[in-house]
Every structure is written in structure tokens, then in C-alpha cells.
Design a protein around this motif. Structure first.
Motif, PDB file in Angstrom:
ATOM      1  N   UNK A   1      23.114  67.657  72.664  1.00  0.00           N
ATOM      2  CA  UNK A   1      23.132  68.420  71.411  1.00  0.00           C
ATOM      3  C   UNK A   1      24.127  67.799  70.425  1.00  0.00           C
ATOM      4  N   UNK A   2      25.303  67.419  70.911  1.00  0.00           N
ATOM      5  CA  UNK A   2      26.289  66.773  70.038  1.00  0.00           C
ATOM      6  C   UNK A   2      25.783  65.423  69.515  1.00  0.00           C
ATOM      7  N   UNK A   3      25.058  64.686  70.334  1.00  0.00           N
ATOM      8  CA  UNK A   3      24.490  63.404  69.895  1.00  0.00           C
ATOM      9  C   UNK A   3      23.481  63.629  68.780  1.00  0.00           C
ATOM     10  N   UNK A   4      22.623  64.632  68.930  1.00  0.00           N
ATOM     11  CA  UNK A   4      21.618  64.920  67.902  1.00  0.00           C
ATOM     12  C   UNK A   4      22.288  65.397  66.614  1.00  0.00           C
ATOM     13  N   UNK A   5      23.314  66.236  66.732  1.00  0.00           N
ATOM     14  CA  UNK A   5      24.035  66.705  65.542  1.00  0.00           C
ATOM     15  C   UNK A   5      24.701  65.533  64.823  1.00  0.00           C
ATOM     16  N   UNK A   6      25.313  64.637  65.583  1.00  0.00           N
ATOM     17  CA  UNK A   6      25.963  63.471  64.992  1.00  0.00           C
ATOM     18  C   UNK A   6      24.952  62.571  64.288  1.00  0.00           C
ATOM     19  N   UNK A   7      23.800  62.395  64.907  1.00  0.00           N
ATOM     20  CA  UNK A   7      22.753  61.584  64.295  1.00  0.00           C
ATOM     21  C   UNK A   7      22.246  62.229  63.006  1.00  0.00           C
ATOM     22  N   UNK A   8      22.096  63.545  63.015  1.00  0.00           N
ATOM     23  CA  UNK A   8      21.685  64.262  61.802  1.00  0.00           C
ATOM     24  C   UNK A   8      22.731  64.163  60.705  1.00  0.00           C
ATOM     25  N   UNK A   9      23.989  64.241  61.082  1.00  0.00           N
ATOM     26  CA  UNK A   9      25.070  64.106  60.115  1.00  0.00           C
ATOM     27  C   UNK A   9      25.067  62.712  59.482  1.00  0.00           C
ATOM     28  N   UNK A  10      24.858  61.701  60.310  1.00  0.00           N
ATOM     29  CA  UNK A  10      24.803  60.332  59.788  1.00  0.00           C
ATOM     30  C   UNK A  10      23.638  60.169  58.833  1.00  0.00           C
ATOM     31  N   UNK A  11      22.492  60.741  59.177  1.00  0.00           N
ATOM     32  CA  UNK A  11      21.333  60.663  58.285  1.00  0.00           C
ATOM     33  C   UNK A  11      21.592  61.376  56.972  1.00  0.00           C
ATOM     34  N   UNK A  12      22.236  62.540  57.042  1.00  0.00           N
ATOM     35  CA  UNK A  12      22.558  63.276  55.825  1.00  0.00           C
ATOM     36  C   UNK A  12      23.468  62.463  54.909  1.00  0.00           C
ATOM     37  N   UNK A  13      24.510  61.865  55.471  1.00  0.00           N
ATOM     38  CA  UNK A  13      25.442  61.088  54.657  1.00  0.00           C
ATOM     39  C   UNK A  13      24.805  59.789  54.158  1.00  0.00           C
ATOM     40  N   UNK A  14      23.827  59.293  54.888  1.00  0.00           N
ATOM     41  CA  UNK A  14      23.156  58.070  54.481  1.00  0.00           C
ATOM     42  C   UNK A  14      22.273  58.294  53.259  1.00  0.00           C
ATOM     43  N   UNK A  15      21.566  59.416  53.219  1.00  0.00           N
ATOM     44  CA  UNK A  15      20.616  59.639  52.130  1.00  0.00           C
ATOM     45  C   UNK A  15      21.168  60.485  50.991  1.00  0.00           C
ATOM     46  N   UNK A  16      22.291  61.178  51.196  1.00  0.00           N
ATOM     47  CA  UNK A  16      22.764  62.106  50.172  1.00  0.00           C
ATOM     48  C   UNK A  16      23.441  61.406  48.998  1.00  0.00           C
ATOM     49  N   UNK A  17      24.434  60.597  49.260  1.00  0.00           N
ATOM     50  CA  UNK A  17      25.184  59.960  48.178  1.00  0.00           C
ATOM     51  C   UNK A  17      25.341  58.480  48.484  1.00  0.00           C
ATOM     52  N   UNK A  18      25.419  57.718  47.445  1.00  0.00           N
ATOM     53  CA  UNK A  18      25.550  56.263  47.618  1.00  0.00           C
ATOM     54  C   UNK A  18      26.932  55.796  47.169  1.00  0.00           C
ATOM     55  N   UNK A  19      27.972  56.328  47.803  1.00  0.00           N
ATOM     56  CA  UNK A  19      29.317  55.879  47.456  1.00  0.00           C
ATOM     57  C   UNK A  19      30.055  55.437  48.721  1.00  0.00           C
ATOM     58  N   UNK A  20      31.243  54.947  48.550  1.00  0.00           N
ATOM     59  CA  UNK A  20      32.018  54.389  49.666  1.00  0.00           C
ATOM     60  C   UNK A  20      32.381  55.457  50.696  1.00  0.00           C
ATOM     61  N   UNK A  21      32.751  56.634  50.230  1.00  0.00           N
ATOM     62  CA  UNK A  21      33.143  57.707  51.149  1.00  0.00           C
ATOM     63  C   UNK A  21      31.978  58.129  52.036  1.00  0.00           C
ATOM     64  N   UNK A  22      30.799  58.203  51.451  1.00  0.00           N
ATOM     65  CA  UNK A  22      29.617  58.567  52.224  1.00  0.00           C
ATOM     66  C   UNK A  22      29.281  57.502  53.258  1.00  0.00           C
ATOM     67  N   UNK A  23      29.469  56.250  52.894  1.00  0.00           N
ATOM     68  CA  UNK A  23      29.216  55.156  53.835  1.00  0.00           C
ATOM     69  C   UNK A  23      30.188  55.224  55.013  1.00  0.00           C
TER      70      UNK A  23
END
Length: 85
Positions: free
Chosen positions: A12-34
Motif C-alpha cells: 500500500x505504501x509503495x502504491x501511495x508513493x508511486x501515486x504521489x510521484x505521478x501527481x508531482x510529475x504531472x501537476x507542476x513543471x518546476x524544480x521543487x516538483x521535480x
């Protein structure tokens, strides 16, 4: 039962982490998001390696014994007949 609970929580933690990474990948295109994407993916990889090591150690020490169909097939002994001569 404890081993199964640890594995389920880790998945469950792996899936949540993967979802979080996907969210940060597609949400904003700045250095902090990367940086957040990299941290989430690093956490996922670390958790996956720890989960693999935990399962491997549990199997080696005998704390967990596989019970699936594959193990049932391997445990059966072949039937010997006298018909083959």
C-alpha cells in the motif's frame, strides 16, 4: 499473520508513493516538483528493496512458508508404476 500484514502495508505504501510521484510529475513543471518526484520514487525503490529482503529473510528462516499451487505441485511425489519395463 504479522508477516502478511507487513507485506500488505508495504504494498500500500509503495502504491501511495508511486501515486504521489505521478501527481508531482504531472501537476507542476518546476524544480521543487521535480525534487518531490525524485524523493517519492527513491522512497518507492527503497521500500521495494526492503520488502524483497524481508520476504527473502522470512522464507530462509522459515517464518513464512509458501502455500500456493506451485508448492503443492512440487510437494507431490511422482507415482511409480510397474507397467514400464
Amino acid at each position: 499473520m504479522i508477516i502478511k500484514s507487513v507485506v500488505i502495508i508495504a504494498f500500500i505504501l509503495i502504491i501511495i508513493s508511486l501515486g504521489s510521484a505521478l501527481f508531482h510529475l504531472v501537476s507542476h513543471k518546476n524544480q521543487e516538483s521535480s525534487e518531490k518526484t525524485v524523493k517519492a520514487l527513491t522512497f518507492r525503490i527503497t521500500l521495494s528493496i526492503l520488502l524483497f529482503a524481508f520476504i527473502f529473510i522470512a522464507l530462509i528462516t522459515g517464518a513464512y512458508k509458501p502455500q500456493g499451487l506451485g508448492m503443492q505441485m512440487h510437494m507431490k511425489k511422482p507415482v511409480q508404476t510397474d507397467a514400464i519395463k
